[in-house]
Design a protein around this motif. Structure first.
Motif, short mmCIF file in Angstrom:
data_model
loop_
_atom_site.label_atom_id
_atom_site.label_comp_id
_atom_site.label_asym_id
_atom_site.label_seq_id
_atom_site.Cartn_x
_atom_site.Cartn_y
_atom_site.Cartn_z
N TYR A 61 1.01 -0.91 0.23
CA TYR A 61 0.05 -0.01 0.24
C TYR A 61 0.77 1.19 -0.15
N LEU A 62 0.78 1.79 -1.48
CA LEU A 62 2.30 3.27 -1.36
C LEU A 62 1.11 4.30 -1.01
N SER A 63 1.37 5.29 -0.39
CA SER A 63 0.98 6.37 0.60
C SER A 63 1.81 7.22 0.78
N PRO A 64 1.35 8.60 0.44
CA PRO A 64 2.29 9.54 1.45
C PRO A 64 1.38 9.53 3.26
N HIS A 65 0.82 8.90 3.26
CA HIS A 65 -0.05 9.17 4.20
C HIS A 65 0.31 8.08 4.85
N GLN A 66 1.15 6.83 4.76
CA GLN A 66 1.50 5.93 5.48
C GLN A 66 2.53 6.42 6.14
N ASP A 67 3.34 7.07 5.20
CA ASP A 67 4.93 7.74 5.93
C ASP A 67 4.13 9.02 7.52
N ILE A 68 3.03 9.38 7.55
CA ILE A 68 2.36 10.16 8.35
C ILE A 68 2.34 9.31 9.80
N THR A 69 1.92 8.57 9.48
CA THR A 69 0.97 7.52 10.46
C THR A 69 2.95 7.10 11.17
N ASP A 70 3.59 7.08 10.09
CA ASP A 70 5.01 6.25 10.74
C ASP A 70 5.82 7.31 11.58
N THR A 71 5.26 8.80 11.36
CA THR A 71 6.49 9.89 11.86
C THR A 71 5.29 9.34 13.02
N LEU A 72 4.11 10.05 12.73
CA LEU A 72 2.97 10.03 14.42
C LEU A 72 3.41 9.04 15.61
N GLU A 73 4.49 7.17 15.01
CA GLU A 73 4.76 6.52 15.34
C GLU A 73 5.60 7.25 16.24
N SER A 74 6.49 7.80 15.58
CA SER A 74 8.08 7.39 15.96
C SER A 74 8.50 8.80 16.58
N ILE A 75 6.81 10.04 17.50
CA ILE A 75 7.10 10.97 17.42
C ILE A 75 6.09 10.66 19.71
N THR A 76 5.92 9.51 19.46
CA THR A 76 5.37 9.24 20.40
C THR A 76 6.22 9.56 22.30
N GLU A 77 7.09 8.61 21.42
CA GLU A 77 8.38 8.92 22.03
C GLU A 77 8.35 9.97 23.07
N GLU A 78 8.83 11.11 22.05
CA GLU A 78 10.06 12.40 22.18
C GLU A 78 8.05 13.01 22.88
N TYR A 79 7.10 13.27 23.01
CA TYR A 79 5.75 13.41 23.34
C TYR A 79 5.38 13.01 24.96
N GLY A 80 5.98 11.54 25.04
CA GLY A 80 6.07 10.90 26.15
C GLY A 80 4.54 10.04 26.95
N VAL A 81 4.16 9.90 24.62
CA VAL A 81 2.22 8.66 24.93
C VAL A 81 2.77 7.71 24.33
N ASN A 82 1.88 6.45 24.46
CA ASN A 82 2.13 5.91 23.33
C ASN A 82 1.50 5.61 22.12
N LEU A 83 0.51 6.22 22.39
CA LEU A 83 -0.58 6.57 21.33
C LEU A 83 -0.65 8.39 21.13
N LEU A 84 -0.60 8.26 19.45
CA LEU A 84 -0.66 9.81 18.93
C LEU A 84 -1.84 9.22 17.43
N ILE A 85 -2.73 9.97 17.52
CA ILE A 85 -3.57 10.32 16.48
C ILE A 85 -3.65 11.74 15.49
N SER A 86 -3.99 11.30 14.23
CA SER A 86 -3.76 12.67 13.47
C SER A 86 -5.12 13.95 13.55
N GLN A 87 -5.48 14.81 13.48
CA GLN A 87 -6.46 15.27 13.58
C GLN A 87 -7.61 14.92 12.70
N ASN A 88 -6.75 14.16 10.73
CA ASN A 88 -7.16 13.92 9.79
C ASN A 88 -8.47 12.58 9.93
#
Length: 468
Positions: free
Chosen positions: A441-468
């Motif tokens: 499944y090729l999409s820039p949106h998958q990269d956005i999801t990967d980015t959300l997961e990668s910054i969870t540790e910086e925010y000190g949470v386990n889950l991040l959800i985009s507004q979209n």
């Protein structure tokens, strides 16, 4: 077999021939050719009749039986009572002299069989005898010097016919039984397995996700490990059974390997009647919710556990896949520490009709909005559920006391996950070659999801959800 080697008719006729000639008075008498004349007969009249009586009963079933198996119909021998003249014996009196013991059958007598005879030629046996001096002599004298006896052998013909009928019936029954057994075996061992295999392949082409025989594909793969042991304990299996089992396992492997989101890729390849793998196909644009789950400190854990890290990962994968599957999601891709999950959404109808919409997504606008909201909620619940299950899993918590983990993480080790959720579009299709193919499944949106997961540790949470 006495019926085959019984020569009493021939030897008895030979005796009658010589004893009847013993009273020849003239060599010119028919039947007295080459005989010695002027000598007393070898037997008197009573003895002559007794010889004929014995000859007529020579075919009795046994000595105590009065039943004549082969009745004598005609006897043509030198007649002792007529100076050795060869002629038909018309009758033989009883031993007491009153009445007749045997009488010639006029309809069945003579060298040429009359049409009036009630017996068929196959039911009659003709025995003949001529002296050795006439064995190779074809003169007129020798042609007349021949004795004959005709017997009724209908009982043997009937018995033989009955045996043949019985044998025919037995062979027919045996063939019918063999045919039934063969048809039953071929039906159960060949035709039915082949039919099932064809149905399995046809159903696989129609619906790649349908589970065969209510078995989970994972169970089929598990059976592969025990097949060898079962064959040793249960004996060799038939080729059709092994082939059918192999097709089921291949089907299960396809379903597990491609996942439910890759089912359409399998279906498109199965539709190719030529049986060729066609990689060069257009993708399909879909709407979906991307979910990414990643194991934190994965490299450190791998360095500690080494070979045992596979067991560790699969314990987590089981929880991740089970939770997403239960809440209408589809596991797609595993990359060691990261797992991609998808929730396929129905497409929103294009008011201008410019974009092509699949038939399965032709829903009313209200149903589309309701389904999309329901799937969005399901994806969030699935991630919350898997986080709870990971914390509750006793086999994962036991790693806190693992001797290989404690030196690196101390005694407070806990499995920690990073999760990201995002909605967008993707191009679904197969990527690879004839050597290796994957559902991607090729999409820039998958990269956005990967980015959300990668910054969870910086925010000190386990889950991040985009507004979209």
């Amino acid at each position: 077999d006495p019926n085959v080697y019984d020569n009493s008719k021939y030897y008895g006729l030979q005796e009658l021939f010589w004893f009847g000639r013993s009273d020849c008075q003239s060599k010119n008498q028919v039947g007295c050719q080459f005989s010695l004349t002027g000598r007393p007969p070898w037997v008197n009249e009573d003895g002559w009749y007794e010889m004929i009586r014995l000859y007529t009963t020579s075919s009795n079933a046994d000595e105590s039986s009065d039943e004549v198996k082969h009745p004598l119909l005609w006897l043509y021998v030198p007649n002792l009572k007529n100076e050795g003249k060869i002629e038909s014996i018309k009758y033989v009196p009883n031993l007491s002299g009153v009445g007749t013991f045997w009488t010639e059958d006029d309809d069945c007598s003579g060298k040429e069989l009359s049409d009036d005879c009630e017996y068929r030629a196959t039911e009659l046996q003709v025995v003949s005898y001529s002296p050795p001096i006439c064995a190779d002599d074809e003169t007129e004298e020798c042609s007349e010097l021949r004795a004959f006896a005709r017997f009724n052998i209908r009982s043997d013909v009937v018995s033989y016919a009955l045996r043949n009928i019985g044998l025919t019936l037995f062979v027919g029954f045996a063939l019918a039984l063999s045919s039934f057994s063969f048809n039953r075996d071929s039906e159960s061992l060949v035709i039915q397995p082949i039919t099932r295999m064809v149905n399995i392949i046809r159903k696989l082409a129609e619906d790649p996700l349908k589970k065969p025989a209510n078995k989970d594909p994972g169970q089929l793969i598990t059976q592969m490990a025990t097949t060898t042991g079962n064959q040793k304990s249960n004996g060799p299996q038939l080729g059709t059974k092994i082939l059918e089992s192999t097709i089921l396992k291949i089907r299960g492997l396809l379903q597990v390997g491609f996942g439910e989101m890759g089912a359409q890729i399998i279906e498109k390849q199965m539709e190719n009647e030529k049986g060729e793998l066609n990689i060069m196909q257009r993708g399909t644009k879909i709407s979906c919710i991307f979910g990414v789950c990643s194991i934190r400190y994965f490299l450190d854990i791998t360095d500690c556990l080494q070979e045992e890290v596979m067991v560790f990962i699969n314990k987590i994968v089981k929880i991740v896949h089970t939770s997403s599957k239960y809440y209408k999601g589809f596991p797609n891709k595993n990359t060691g520490e990261t797992f991609l999950l998808l929730w396929r959404l129905p497409n929103v109808p294009d008011p201008d009709g410019e974009e092509e919409v699949e038939e399965d997504d032709q829903l009313a606008p209200e149903e589309v909005i309701h389904t999309r909201i329901e799937l969005a909620d399901s994806s969030l619940i699935a991630f919350m559920k898997l986080m709870v299950e990971v914390r509750r899993a006793s086999d994962l918590n036991a790693y806190a006391r693992h001797p290989k983990i404690i030196p690196r993480f101390g005694g407070n080790f806990k499995v920690q996950l990073g999760l990201g959720l995002h909605m967008g579009w993707a191009i679904e299709g197969s990527i690879g070659s004839e050597i290796k193919i994957d559902a991607q499944y090729l999409s820039p949106h998958q990269d956005i999801t990967d980015t959300l997961e990668s910054i969870t540790e910086e925010y000190g949470v386990n889950l991040l959800i985009s507004q979209n």
